[in-house]
Scaffold this motif. Sequence first.
Motif, PDB file in Angstrom:
ATOM      1  N   VAL A  33     -10.259 -56.271 -73.200  1.00 61.04           N
ATOM      2  CA  VAL A  33     -11.617 -56.538 -72.724  1.00 61.04           C
ATOM      3  C   VAL A  33     -12.557 -55.422 -73.157  1.00 61.04           C
ATOM      4  O   VAL A  33     -13.687 -55.671 -73.598  1.00 61.04           O
ATOM      5  CB  VAL A  33     -11.628 -56.697 -71.192  1.00 61.04           C
TER       6      VAL A  33
ATOM      7  N   SER B 207      -3.906 -65.125 -70.830  1.00 61.76           N
ATOM      8  CA  SER B 207      -4.562 -65.746 -69.675  1.00 61.76           C
ATOM      9  C   SER B 207      -3.977 -67.120 -69.385  1.00 61.76           C
ATOM     10  O   SER B 207      -3.714 -67.465 -68.217  1.00 61.76           O
ATOM     11  CB  SER B 207      -6.068 -65.866 -69.936  1.00 61.76           C
TER      12      SER B 207
ATOM     13  N   ILE C 168      -6.173 -62.488 -75.790  1.00 67.71           N
ATOM     14  CA  ILE C 168      -6.685 -62.626 -74.420  1.00 67.71           C
ATOM     15  C   ILE C 168      -6.447 -64.039 -73.911  1.00 67.71           C
ATOM     16  O   ILE C 168      -5.991 -64.239 -72.771  1.00 67.71           O
ATOM     17  CB  ILE C 168      -8.187 -62.272 -74.373  1.00 67.71           C
TER      18      ILE C 168
ATOM     19  N   MET D 274      -4.940 -56.665 -69.587  1.00 68.74           N
ATOM     20  CA  MET D 274      -6.113 -57.233 -70.252  1.00 68.74           C
ATOM     21  C   MET D 274      -7.225 -56.206 -70.460  1.00 68.74           C
ATOM     22  O   MET D 274      -8.060 -56.359 -71.361  1.00 68.74           O
ATOM     23  CB  MET D 274      -6.663 -58.407 -69.441  1.00 68.74           C
TER      24      MET D 274
ATOM     25  N   ALA E 292     -13.888 -62.475 -72.713  1.00 74.68           N
ATOM     26  CA  ALA E 292     -13.555 -61.383 -71.791  1.00 74.68           C
ATOM     27  C   ALA E 292     -13.671 -61.821 -70.337  1.00 74.68           C
ATOM     28  O   ALA E 292     -13.031 -61.241 -69.450  1.00 74.68           O
ATOM     29  CB  ALA E 292     -14.461 -60.184 -72.054  1.00 74.68           C
TER      30      ALA E 292
ATOM     31  N   GLN F 267      -9.315 -62.122 -79.517  1.00 73.46           N
ATOM     32  CA  GLN F 267      -9.678 -63.224 -78.618  1.00 73.46           C
ATOM     33  C   GLN F 267      -8.470 -64.119 -78.363  1.00 73.46           C
ATOM     34  O   GLN F 267      -8.241 -64.581 -77.242  1.00 73.46           O
ATOM     35  CB  GLN F 267     -10.839 -64.043 -79.195  1.00 73.46           C
TER      36      GLN F 267
END
Length: 305
Positions: free
Chosen positions: A183, A154, A150, A179, A95, A147
């Motif tokens: 998160v 990113s 994310i 996001m 996160a 995960q």
Amino acid sequence: MALRDPILALLIFLISAAAVPAQTMRAATGPVQPPALTALNDAFRAAYADARSRVLKASGPTLIVNGDNFSLLRGGQRVEANVGTAIYDPVKTIAHIPLAIYVTLTPGDGGVDNDRLRTLAGLRELIPPAEASLDALKLSAATLARQKRIVAASVAFLDDVTRQHEFARSMLLAFTRRMAPLVMENVTEATRAQLDATHAQVSAWRRDLSPQEWNQLHVLIIGPHMPRENLVVTQYFLRLLHEPREGRRVVYAESLWEEPQALGLMGTHLLDGGAGEAFFGDYMRMHRDLLGDAASQYLVRLLPE
């Protein structure tokens, strides 16, 4: 040697003049109290410190919370436990990736300087091995997939910024808002794991305490400033002990990382609580500025709207 450059001479004069006040200026002083009053006030302070020590010793069991480390002080004995969970740090770390991108690029937008490009490149290099390590953890399929989402988003954003050497803040905010739900799912999962582990440990200790010891239990939470409001473990212990707010049986020691200092603060809470009850019939009265009510009343006259 004479200074022939008048500008240089002027600069040296100004620098020298600016340094003089710092060397010679005296700090302002307030009214000086007569020695007899100072001696009387010092006697009060000594009596207060002595009473705080006595109250703290007679307060019953104390549970100290410092991050994942819990310590139960009881009858001169100390028992310790760690309530960390396997899932907490991994989902927290993932996160943090979009947050790391945000803090590196903020404030402003447009061109990205070389220092920040190096920071982004260093972050980018660390992500693949971190992602690969997730496969060795016993995460649920849904948690692992989150995960990966994310990480993928990113990395894509990082690669775009480093390739172009610039970014638009509107695009950064679009990324962070995209996001945020992922998160917060990590936050929810980590919070539940933390609370479950905390409750299991506290319940185990509670079984060893007599009803009287449990009713005398105080909880001292050591932590930094920012998470103080609404902190997870503070909420847990307030609800567990049926306390309406922090300050009575649950005490938050903000940034007092040395345990004796934190315990001293708890002693202050206990002693001031008793004094508030004795003088005003309100345990929490001394937990706020004694001058505060008078100030609120007078400020209406001093600073009328």
